[in-house]
Motif scaffolding. Structure first.
Motif, PDB file in Angstrom:
ATOM      1  N   VAL A 182       0.837  -1.201   0.000  1.00  0.00           N
ATOM      2  CA  VAL A 182       0.000   0.000   0.000  1.00  0.00           C
ATOM      3  C   VAL A 182       0.875   1.255   0.000  1.00  0.00           C
ATOM      4  CG1 VAL A 182      -1.663   1.341   1.334  1.00  0.00           C
ATOM      5  CG2 VAL A 182      -1.977  -1.122   1.057  1.00  0.00           C
ATOM      6  N   ALA A 231      -9.524  -4.109  -3.743  1.00  0.00           N
ATOM      7  CA  ALA A 231      -9.495  -3.407  -2.458  1.00  0.00           C
ATOM      8  C   ALA A 231      -8.160  -2.694  -2.254  1.00  0.00           C
ATOM      9  CB  ALA A 231      -9.751  -4.384  -1.318  1.00  0.00           C
ATOM     10  N   VAL A 232      -7.053  -3.367  -2.597  1.00  0.00           N
ATOM     11  CA  VAL A 232      -5.737  -2.739  -2.439  1.00  0.00           C
ATOM     12  C   VAL A 232      -5.620  -1.535  -3.373  1.00  0.00           C
ATOM     13  CG1 VAL A 232      -3.256  -3.055  -2.729  1.00  0.00           C
ATOM     14  CG2 VAL A 232      -4.622  -4.843  -1.644  1.00  0.00           C
ATOM     15  N   CYS A 235      -7.671   1.281  -1.940  1.00  0.00           N
ATOM     16  CA  CYS A 235      -6.997   1.788  -0.748  1.00  0.00           C
ATOM     17  C   CYS A 235      -5.837   2.703  -1.144  1.00  0.00           C
ATOM     18  CB  CYS A 235      -6.506   0.618   0.093  1.00  0.00           C
ATOM     19  SG  CYS A 235      -5.799   1.089   1.685  1.00  0.00           S
ATOM     20  N   ASP A 236      -5.042   2.262  -2.123  1.00  0.00           N
ATOM     21  CA  ASP A 236      -3.933   3.095  -2.611  1.00  0.00           C
ATOM     22  C   ASP A 236      -4.447   4.435  -3.121  1.00  0.00           C
ATOM     23  OD1 ASP A 236      -2.319   0.965  -2.056  1.00  0.00           O
ATOM     24  OD2 ASP A 236      -2.038   0.336  -4.140  1.00  0.00           O
ATOM     25  N   ILE A 239      -5.960   6.744  -0.217  1.00  0.00           N
ATOM     26  CA  ILE A 239      -4.894   7.287   0.634  1.00  0.00           C
ATOM     27  C   ILE A 239      -4.088   8.332  -0.128  1.00  0.00           C
ATOM     28  CG2 ILE A 239      -2.756   6.733   1.848  1.00  0.00           C
ATOM     29  CD1 ILE A 239      -3.965   4.043   2.577  1.00  0.00           C
TER      30      ILE A 239
END
Length: 569
Positions: A182, A231-232, A235-236, A239
């Motif tokens: 991430v 999802a990853v 998320c990246d 953020i």
């Protein structure tokens, strides 16, 4: 023996050991990749010319980087700070870019080989992906920007590491791998917006490889793996966006409008948007301009034939095979996600997903072809060598030759610009007693510069004013350039999106912006003049109406502290 040892030990202790063994067992592929890298970028290394935006990066220093932070490219600024390149040396940046391109090529070769089964001998085509990718015209156009060339190549390396750690987490677990993935993903996204769609294409490519070669590990949980990949990625992205807003708030920097201005939805009629997207898709598929070849068309046909070949039998042999076919369609569509989001064709240097898909698809098709040859023919080695030679001949013909013509064109233009600049400076000196002042040190330049937020640079950064006054308070002569100057071309030259174009013709759509470009360019060469104020611009336009164009007599005149240069009507 080393290769046999590698493939008898499917799980080396960590990626450091695995990468070391990979380098030992793929020396031929690495050597070929190095040769192609030198053929692609060798001219740039030995015939230096700096690009659009580089002049502003040198002159404005941190003011330029604030513009990057304002459009969520703080990852580039962090990389520059980390490596000490905030004060840019353009020649060094080009060398670092080539070295880092070699590094990310090795990283992607290792990642694609790692995700395949350990009991397979290498096909010898592992270098097809990096060579096709780094020699693509979008990558050459992008890395020609010395102000960010090394940092973009470094972000490509970070992207490979992020995906490797992400798959390490998916297959083996481990919260540390996830957190590092991430972190690196955010760094990658914050370096350049084009890495967002590229990451999608890379994730889809990795899923197809994992499904085919690691079906025993993910065959029964493809949906779970897909959810984790999505999802990853989300998320990246979240953020990256939140961190960018927080950084702008803490630094007191306003958000830039560069990316927002690219979005055409709601600003143009729907029919015009759909027409532009249709034409863009046709340009890509049918290779109707310099920037694209027929690689995407053949890769799309090849991947679809592979997916649909004996689909009934494969559907009975493998779970979720129709889902594999669906992901193949998504991969082929992924280069068009960004144009659809914008409602317009993206800039060429921002379309990195397309060469990624073409390069990855070509390697997958080549390896599948060799698998069949190995089963059906006794001349596998000869066919493999012939296939590799054919592929690299095509890459040299369609990519490398065009790349070098573009880089050669940029060098020729820079030589013409230098000659023109010397003649103009000499004319200013001899026109009414004018004089120039050699530029001061970097601190003086940075202290005297101010950012012009009304105009945007060639790659989305704010275009700044040149320094208004000297360090000792002496005011520089103001210079107003009217019109533009275009370089002379010979038959070997090609003009790309930015390559082969001049500072003297750039940003013509924004009033006065070409003048800013040229004055900053002169500043880099040591000649420092002031950008005219509003009254002087009004006076310059009045004088320009009766002036002839350069290089005729009277094309450079002085009016008090103002010098007017008319380059064209």
């Amino acid at each position: 023996m080393e290769a046999q040892k590698r493939y008898e030990n499917p799980q080396p202790e960590g990626h450091i050991e695995g990468f070391t063994i990979f380098c030992r067992t793929n020396r031929a592929s690495i050597a070929v990749m190095l040769c192609m890298l030198f053929l692609t970028y060798g001219f740039m290394l030995f015939h230096f010319s700096f690009s659009i935006d580089t002049e502003e990066c040198i002159v404005l220093q941190m003011d330029f980087f604030k513009g990057w932070i304002g459009i969520n490219r703080y990852g580039l600024v962090f990389t520059k700070w980390l490596t000490g390149l905030l004060a840019l040396p353009p020649g060094c940046a080009a060398v670092l870019m080539v070295l880092t391109t070699f590094g990310y090529s090795l990283a992607w070769m290792y990642f694609f080989l790692w995700i395949k089964p350990a009991d397979r001998s290498p096909s010898g085509l592992g270098c097809v992906f990096p060579v096709l990718f780094f020699s693509s015209i979008p990558m050459v156009e992008l890395t020609n920007f010395q102000c960010q060339s090394f940092e973009i190549a470094f972000a490509m390396l970070v992207c490979a590491a992020a995906l490797l750690l992400e798959w390490d987490w998916i297959l083996s677990g481990g919260i540390l791998q996830l957190l590092l993935s991430v972190l690196l993903g955010v760094w990658c996204f914050a370096s350049y917006q084009a890495f967002v769609p590229l990451y999608i294409s890379a994730s889809l490519t990795s899923f197809l490889l994992a499904y085919r070669y690691r079906n025993d590990e993910i065959g029964g949980r493809v949906y779970l793996v897909s959810i984790k990949l999505a999802a990853v990625f989300l998320c990246d992205y979240v953020i990256c966006s939140l961190a960018g807003r927080l950084l702008m708030f803490l630094a007191g920097i306003e958000a830039g409008a560069y990316t927002d201005n690219m979005i055409r939805w709601g600003k143009e009629p729907l029919s015009e948007i759909l027409t532009s997207l249709r034409l863009y898709a046709g340009d890509v598929v049918l290779a109707r301009n310099l920037f694209w070849n027929r690689g995407y068309f053949f890769v799309a046909v090849g991947l679809l034939l592979m997916a649909f070949r004996k689909i009934r039998r494969k559907n009975s042999e493998r779970k979720f095979y129709p889902y594999y076919v669906f992901v193949t369609f998504l991969l082929l569509a992924s280069p068009f996600f960004l144009p659809v989001l914008l409602g317009a064709p993206p800039v060429i240097r921002g379309q990195l997903a397309l060469p990624f898909v073409v390069a990855a698809g070509a390697e997958m098709i080549g390896e599948r072809f060799l698998e069949y040859v190995k089963i059906l023919s006794a001349h596998y080695r000869a066919v493999r060598l012939a296939a590799a030679a054919f592929l690299f001949l095509l890459i040299f013909r369609e990519n490398v030759v065009k790349d070098n013509r573009l880089l050669y064109s940029d060098y020729v233009v820079s030589q013409q610009e230098n000659t023109l600049t010397e003649r103009l400076i000499e004319k200013i000196e001899t026109t009414g007693g004018g004089e120039y002042t050699v530029a001061g040190n970097v601190e003086d330049i940075e202290a005297g510069s101010e950012q012009d937020t009304a105009a945007s640079g060639g790659d989305g950064t704010a275009t700044g004013r040149v320094m208004d006054t000297a360090a000792d308070g002496e005011e520089y002569t103001a210079v107003a350039l009217l019109g533009k100057w275009s370089p002379a071309c010979n038959p070997s030259m090609l003009q790309g999106e930015t390559l082969g174009h001049s500072f003297y013709e750039w940003d013509q759509a924004v009033p006065g912006c070409t003048c800013k470009r040229v004055l900053n360019y002169w500043n880099v060469l040591g000649y420092q003049y002031r950008y005219p104020d509003d009254e002087q611009w009004k006076r310059a336009n009045e004088l320009g109406e009766g002036m002839p164009s350069w290089p005729r007599d009277g094309s450079v005149i002085r009016d008090g502290e103002l010098v007017v240069i008319k380059l064209s009507e």
